[in-house]
Structure formats: structure tokens, C-alpha cells
Design a protein around this motif. Structure first.
Motif, PDB file in Angstrom:
ATOM      1  N   LEU A   1       0.829  -1.202   0.000  1.00  0.00           N
ATOM      2  CA  LEU A   1       0.000   0.000   0.000  1.00  0.00           C
ATOM      3  C   LEU A   1       0.866   1.255   0.000  1.00  0.00           C
ATOM      4  O   LEU A   1       0.558   2.238  -0.692  1.00  0.00           O
ATOM      5  CB  LEU A   1      -0.932  -0.006   1.208  1.00  0.00           C
TER       6      LEU A   1
ATOM      7  N   GLU B   1       2.199   1.760  -3.440  1.00  0.00           N
ATOM      8  CA  GLU B   1       1.161   2.274  -4.328  1.00  0.00           C
ATOM      9  C   GLU B   1       0.960   3.778  -4.125  1.00  0.00           C
ATOM     10  O   GLU B   1       0.751   4.520  -5.097  1.00  0.00           O
ATOM     11  CB  GLU B   1      -0.141   1.516  -4.098  1.00  0.00           C
TER      12      GLU B   1
ATOM     13  N   GLY C   1      -3.735  -1.950  -7.705  1.00  0.00           N
ATOM     14  CA  GLY C   1      -4.254  -1.220  -6.562  1.00  0.00           C
ATOM     15  C   GLY C   1      -5.583  -1.779  -6.085  1.00  0.00           C
ATOM     16  O   GLY C   1      -5.788  -1.975  -4.886  1.00  0.00           O
TER      17      GLY C   1
ATOM     18  N   THR D   1      -4.970  -5.199  -4.444  1.00  0.00           N
ATOM     19  CA  THR D   1      -4.371  -5.091  -3.120  1.00  0.00           C
ATOM     20  C   THR D   1      -5.370  -4.588  -2.092  1.00  0.00           C
ATOM     21  O   THR D   1      -5.397  -5.057  -0.951  1.00  0.00           O
ATOM     22  CB  THR D   1      -3.153  -4.147  -3.166  1.00  0.00           C
TER      23      THR D   1
END
Length: 299
Positions: free
Chosen positions: A190, A193, A226, A229
Motif C-alpha cells: 500500500l 502504491e 491497486g 491489493t
């Protein structure tokens, strides 16, 4: 390994066949879907992917298959599972989740660093790129042997409460190690990202100048990654909230574990170049995307 036994209190208990059949079916479908995602990249000249992508897809593909090692014994409540397969599976199932999340992290890191290199006309460290490729295997092997060592120390393996797969008689340490590594990998993913989005936002004028190049393709893949995840991360949070129940075994949670690779296949196997590789009726048309080298650089 002498003295290790399989079996336990679950012998003679009633086995609920429905969830086991769903569990096995999802595991098979997930692995086949990822195999179909991997095949065009291996055999088609129009599909090119980076090495971390291969590492991620391969890790995700193998993970659900490990839950099928005892497929022939799951329905028998009167006999203990085969001791050898049970010990192997116990090690595998604790090693799988952290290896999968690390493979996703390495893939995203490779894409983000590639994007950064393109924007700033820089070079990537080859040693670090090699580390990204082998890191999932290192994590998998490390957790696997740690889990096997703890099985030896705890002197026992048995089917979990759902009879879907084998686990250690005292699985607390293995679960904690696997869960901690998985959560750390998800948090880092995260964070990576966020960095990638920030990189795109701060350099959007430069990004737009790369029309029809690998930067555009990276943006598409990052969006897919994204969403994937976030879905897995949300599920992990739900799992953590209900951790005591999960430690006792839960059919729905177990089925979700083998659904994650299927989500990966849907996220990365629906790319246009992969789908086009199976469109045999269009082989004669000029349907391949320009710049296959750019695709390789992107993903």
C-alpha cells in the motif's frame, strides 16, 4: 521425524462435504486461470512481461495447488491423513500467504522503479532487480522450513476442523509468523502504491507526453494492482478482527484463501494482449499492439 503423528480429535467426526467440494473447486479453477494467464507470456510472441510478474503469477498459481495435496483424504473422517503429505502441506500452507503478498510487493516495486526511471531518465540497480525476483522464493522457503521445524517440535499434524487441509497440532507460532509477514507485505505494498500515485501526480505532464508507450500501460496495471491489493487488504483486516475464530478453522475463510489467486487471475489475466493471444480466429489480422518491447518494459 520419528514420533510425529497425524490425526487427532477430528477422527470420527462428521465431515461437511459441501464446503470441501467448493474449496477444492475454487483451488483448481484459480490455478487453471493463472496457468492460462501465464501461458501467453511464455509462448506468445506478442505478450511480454517482466521477471517479477512471472514470479508473482507463478507463486499465486502454485499456492492453491498446495491445498490439494490431501484431496483424496479430505472426505474420510475415520482415518488420519497420510503423514508425509500432511507434514508437507502444513509447511506449505503457512509459507504460501507471505510468499504471495511479497511477490505482489516485488512486482509493484519493479513497476514503480521502472516508471521512475522512465520519468527521470535514470537506471535501475540490477542487483536490486534480481533481489525482487528471488525474494518470494526466499520468503517461501524460510517460512516453510520454520513451519516444518515447529511441526517436529510440536510432534503432531492433523486435518483442520473443516477437513480441508493439514495443520500443526499447535499452530499458534506458525499462524503468527505467517500473519505478521503477510500484513507487513500488504502495508509495504500500500505504501508503494501511494508512492507510485504520488510519482504519477507530480509528473503528470511528463507522463502524458509518453503517449502509447509503456508508461500508459504501467498506469493501467497499477490501477488493477491497486484494486487487487485493496480487496485483499480489506479481507485481511476482516480476518484479523475474527482471528480467534479463524484459529479454530472456518470454511468461509479457508475458501477465501484460495479465492485470492483467482482474483489475481481476473486482475492480470484480462489484459488485452493476453486475451488476444487466445483469439485464434483473429490470428490473421493485424491486431497485435504496437511496441511489444514497451509492453515488456512496462509489466
Amino acid at each position: 521425524m520419528s514420533g510425529i503423528f497425524s490425526g487427532g480429535d477430528e477422527l470420527g467426526s462428521i465431515v461437511n462435504l459441501g464446503p470441501i467440494i467448493v474449496f477444492d473447486t475454487v483451488a483448481v479453477v484459480a490455478s487453471l486461470s493463472l496457468a492460462l494467464t501465464l501461458a501467453p507470456a511464455l509462448f506468445s510472441g506478442n505478450v511480454h512481461r517482466s521477471k517479477p510478474w512471472y514470479s508473482m503469477i507463478t507463486t499465486m498459481m502454485i499456492f492453491p495447488l498446495l491445498y490439494l495435496l490431501n484431496a483424496g483424504s479430505q472426505f474420510n473422517a475415520e482415518e488420519a491423513p497420510p503423514i508425509g503429505l500432511c507434514i508437507l502441506q502444513t509447511g506449505f500452507i503457512y509459507a504460501g500467504p507471505p510468499a504471495c503478498t511479497v511477490s505482489v510487493l516485488c512486482f509493484l516495486t519493479d513497476m514503480t522503479l521502472g516508471l521512475r526511471a522512465v520519468i527521470f531518465n535514470g537506471k535501475r540497480n540490477k542487483t536490486f532487480m534480481t533481489a525482487l525476483i528471488i525474494m518470494p522464493s526466499i520468503i517461501f522457503a524460510s517460512v516453510f522450513f520454520e513451519a516444518i521445524a515447529l511441526v517436529n517440535a510440536n510432534r503432531g499434524v492433523h486435518f483442520d476442523a473443516t477437513h480441508m487441509f493439514c495443520e500443526s497440532n499447535n499452530k499458534g507460532p506458525q499462524v503468527k509468523i505467517s500473519a505478521v509477514l503477510t500484513v507487513i507485505s500488504l502495508v509495504l505494498t500500500l505504501g508503494m502504491e501511494v508512492w507510485a500515485v504520488s510519482l504519477l501526480y507530480r509528473n503528470w505532464s511528463a507522463v502524458r507526453s509518453f503517449r502509447q508507450t509503456h508508461t500508459d500501460l504501467q498506469l493501467s496495471v497499477m490501477l488493477r494492482l491497486g484494486v487487487f491489493t485493496l480487496v485483499v487488504g480489506f479481507a485481511a483486516v476482516l480476518g484479523a478482527v475474527t482471528l480467534p475464530a479463524n484459529l479454530q478453522g472456518g470454511g468461509i475463510w479457508n475458501i477465501f484463501l484460495v479465492t485470492v489467486p483467482l482474483l489475481a487471475a481476473l486482475s492480470f489475466g484480462t489484459r488485452r494482449d493476453i486475451i488476444s493471444a487466445y483469439a485464434f480466429w483473429k490470428k490473421g489480422s493485424n491486431g497485435s499492439q504496437a511496441g511489444s518491447g514497451d509492453v515488456k518494459a512496462a509489466v
